[in-house]
Design a protein around this motif. Structure first.
Motif, mmCIF file in Angstrom:
data_model
loop_
_atom_site.group_PDB
_atom_site.id
_atom_site.type_symbol
_atom_site.label_atom_id
_atom_site.label_comp_id
_atom_site.label_asym_id
_atom_site.label_seq_id
_atom_site.Cartn_x
_atom_site.Cartn_y
_atom_site.Cartn_z
ATOM 1 N N LEU A 44 30.179 10.110 66.820
ATOM 2 C CA LEU A 44 30.137 10.443 68.333
ATOM 3 C C LEU A 44 29.108 11.127 68.268
ATOM 4 C CD1 LEU A 44 31.360 11.456 71.558
ATOM 5 C CD2 LEU A 44 32.184 13.053 69.996
ATOM 6 N N ILE A 45 28.332 10.541 69.639
ATOM 7 C CA ILE A 45 26.896 11.182 70.399
ATOM 8 C C ILE A 45 26.931 11.759 71.254
ATOM 9 C CG2 ILE A 45 23.504 10.925 70.632
ATOM 10 C CD1 ILE A 45 24.591 8.573 68.611
ATOM 11 N N SER A 46 27.650 12.913 71.367
ATOM 12 C CA SER A 46 27.765 13.309 72.589
ATOM 13 C C SER A 46 26.455 13.844 73.394
ATOM 14 C CB SER A 46 28.943 14.589 72.463
ATOM 15 O OG SER A 46 27.773 15.867 72.025
ATOM 16 N N TYR A 47 26.633 13.648 74.749
ATOM 17 C CA TYR A 47 25.772 14.177 75.143
ATOM 18 C C TYR A 47 25.952 15.561 76.535
ATOM 19 C CZ TYR A 47 27.675 10.472 78.883
ATOM 20 O OH TYR A 47 28.210 9.282 78.745
ATOM 21 N N GLN A 48 25.065 16.470 77.642
ATOM 22 C CA GLN A 48 25.653 17.521 78.187
ATOM 23 C C GLN A 48 26.566 16.788 79.326
ATOM 24 O OE1 GLN A 48 25.671 20.750 78.081
ATOM 25 N NE2 GLN A 48 26.787 20.768 79.846
ATOM 26 N N HIS A 49 27.501 17.912 79.497
ATOM 27 C CA HIS A 49 28.509 17.093 81.264
ATOM 28 C C HIS A 49 28.558 18.672 81.364
ATOM 29 C CE1 HIS A 49 31.053 14.721 83.389
ATOM 30 N NE2 HIS A 49 32.090 15.729 82.880
ATOM 31 N N ASP A 50 28.214 18.565 82.533
ATOM 32 C CA ASP A 50 28.679 19.579 83.798
ATOM 33 C C ASP A 50 29.258 18.852 85.210
ATOM 34 O OD1 ASP A 50 27.001 18.958 84.989
ATOM 35 O OD2 ASP A 50 25.580 20.818 85.136
ATOM 36 N N ALA B 108 29.286 9.864 74.391
ATOM 37 C CA ALA B 108 30.552 10.563 75.629
ATOM 38 C C ALA B 108 29.994 11.336 75.958
ATOM 39 C CB ALA B 108 31.868 9.892 74.867
ATOM 40 N N PRO B 109 30.758 12.238 77.407
ATOM 41 C CA PRO B 109 30.025 13.987 77.250
ATOM 42 C C PRO B 109 30.755 14.505 76.289
ATOM 43 C CG PRO B 109 31.496 12.078 79.494
ATOM 44 C CD PRO B 109 31.234 11.409 77.956
ATOM 45 N N ARG B 110 30.505 15.595 76.350
ATOM 46 C CA ARG B 110 30.888 16.248 75.476
ATOM 47 C C ARG B 110 31.877 17.049 75.488
ATOM 48 N NH1 ARG B 110 26.102 21.272 75.568
ATOM 49 N NH2 ARG B 110 24.447 19.636 74.335
ATOM 50 N N GLY B 111 33.156 17.171 74.354
ATOM 51 C CA GLY B 111 34.677 17.368 74.651
ATOM 52 C C GLY B 111 35.192 16.182 74.008
ATOM 53 N N SER B 112 34.250 14.607 74.160
ATOM 54 C CA SER B 112 35.323 13.486 73.592
ATOM 55 C C SER B 112 35.424 13.706 71.888
ATOM 56 C CB SER B 112 34.025 13.161 73.931
ATOM 57 O OG SER B 112 34.075 12.111 75.410
ATOM 58 N N SER B 113 36.454 12.675 71.536
ATOM 59 C CA SER B 113 36.606 12.919 70.601
ATOM 60 C C SER B 113 37.160 11.076 70.407
ATOM 61 C CB SER B 113 38.559 13.647 70.477
ATOM 62 O OG SER B 113 38.571 13.380 68.750
#
Length: 320
Positions: free
Chosen positions: A53-59, A43-48
């Protein structure tokens, strides 16, 4: 089971405000963890989440290549199944050796194996009779309920043409009801040229932007009714069950899955603006607790998770 969930590259999970798909992915993930499964969620960074959690860059833009690369390069070992919720089934299209289920949350199919739709109508419109569907679900305990209603109607959706705000405006301009509009602006030009002038010229209409948390609960549970005049092939319509679980009735156009989701309440269906006007004026709706019971029986996270787990086991067994 060792399960991977792939959330879309749009909003973090859980969403802070608008984000129906993200809410479904989050609730499914949390329920799977509660049931003892080992879950990884991209999921995008900032997820909880309670899962891994494996986050990926999201802008703020959809970064398909970066997202796919992130999944390929970090996928944990010995995964039993991948559940892809992305709009274009990005991971499903890779044809990985791991069984991959693709939920189609949008109004187009993606030509992948193991598609699951979110209503019978979506399957009929986008897929084939031998494919599966699983209804979206929610946790009723997360939604306040109220018998008492205030003197306003609600439009709660993205502000885009196919969600039908113009028809909600038509309704209240005739009935003189107060209208609260809630949701993010997804078509700025349409908002500035068509919606904003009508909102500003009518003191009974208020746009409150994107709502979340306590504000969302208060507005949903106290509305006289939710107007849902969609003019597209609505695959499900999460706002309808969110309103009903709060005890708030829904008046909707019969497009996409709307008649199916409102199956027990056919009087909620309006075939024209004029019919919607008549029903708003009549203000004759079922008791709020009937609406809540209906959602609990048909559209719970527990039922949604049961249905997905049955498909997971089926695909894993077929892959052995």
């Amino acid at each position: 089971m060792r399960i991977v969930q792939i959330a879309p590259d749009v909003f973090p999970i859980p969403p802070n405000g608008y984000g129906g798909i993200e809410k479904v992915v989050y609730d499914l993930t949390e329920e799977l963890v509660k049931r003892g499964h080992e879950v990884y969620v991209y999921a995008p960074r900032g997820s909880s989440t309670s899962a891994n959690l494996i986050s990926y860059q999201h802008d703020g833009i959809w970064q398909f290549e970066e997202m796919v690369s992130r999944v390929i390069n970090t996928l944990p070992e010995n995964i039993d199944i991948i559940h892809d919720h992305t709009h274009d089934s990005l991971i499903g299209k890779l044809n990985l050796p791991i069984p991959t289920l693709c939920t189609i949350h949008v109004d187009h199919g993606n030509g992948v194996s193991n598609q699951v739709f979110i209503s019978k109508r979506a399957r009929e419109f986008l897929g084939s009779p031998n494919e599966r569907y699983v209804y979206n679900g929610l946790y009723p305990s997360e939604y306040d309920f109220s018998y008492e209603k205030e003197d306003y109607v609600l439009f709660f959706s993205r502000l885009v043409q196919f969600k039908g705000l113009e028809y909600a405006l038509d309704v209240v301009e005739k009935t003189n009801d107060r209208l609260i509009i809630a949701g993010p602006i997804h078509d700025q030009y349409l908002f500035e040229t068509d919606y904003k002038p009508r909102i500003q010229s009518n003191p009974n209409i208020e746009y409150v932007g994107t709502i979340a948390g306590k504000q969302k609960q208060e507005i949903l549970k106290k509305a006289k009714c939710l107007l849902f005049p969609v003019v597209w092939e609505e695959p499900f319509g999460l706002a309808m069950i969110e309103a009903m679980v709060c005890g708030t009735p829904v008046l909707a156009f019969p497009n996409g899955a709307v008649p199916e989701i409102l199956e027990q309440f056919p009087d909620f269906i309006c075939h024209s603006v004029e019919e919607m006007i008549e029903k708003v004026r009549a203000n004759s709706f079922p008791y709020p607790d009937q609406l809540r019971r209906y959602v609990i029986e048909r559209f719970s996270v527990n039922k949604m998770t049961d249905d997905y787990l049955a498909i997971y086991h089926e695909l894993v067994d077929c892959n052995k």
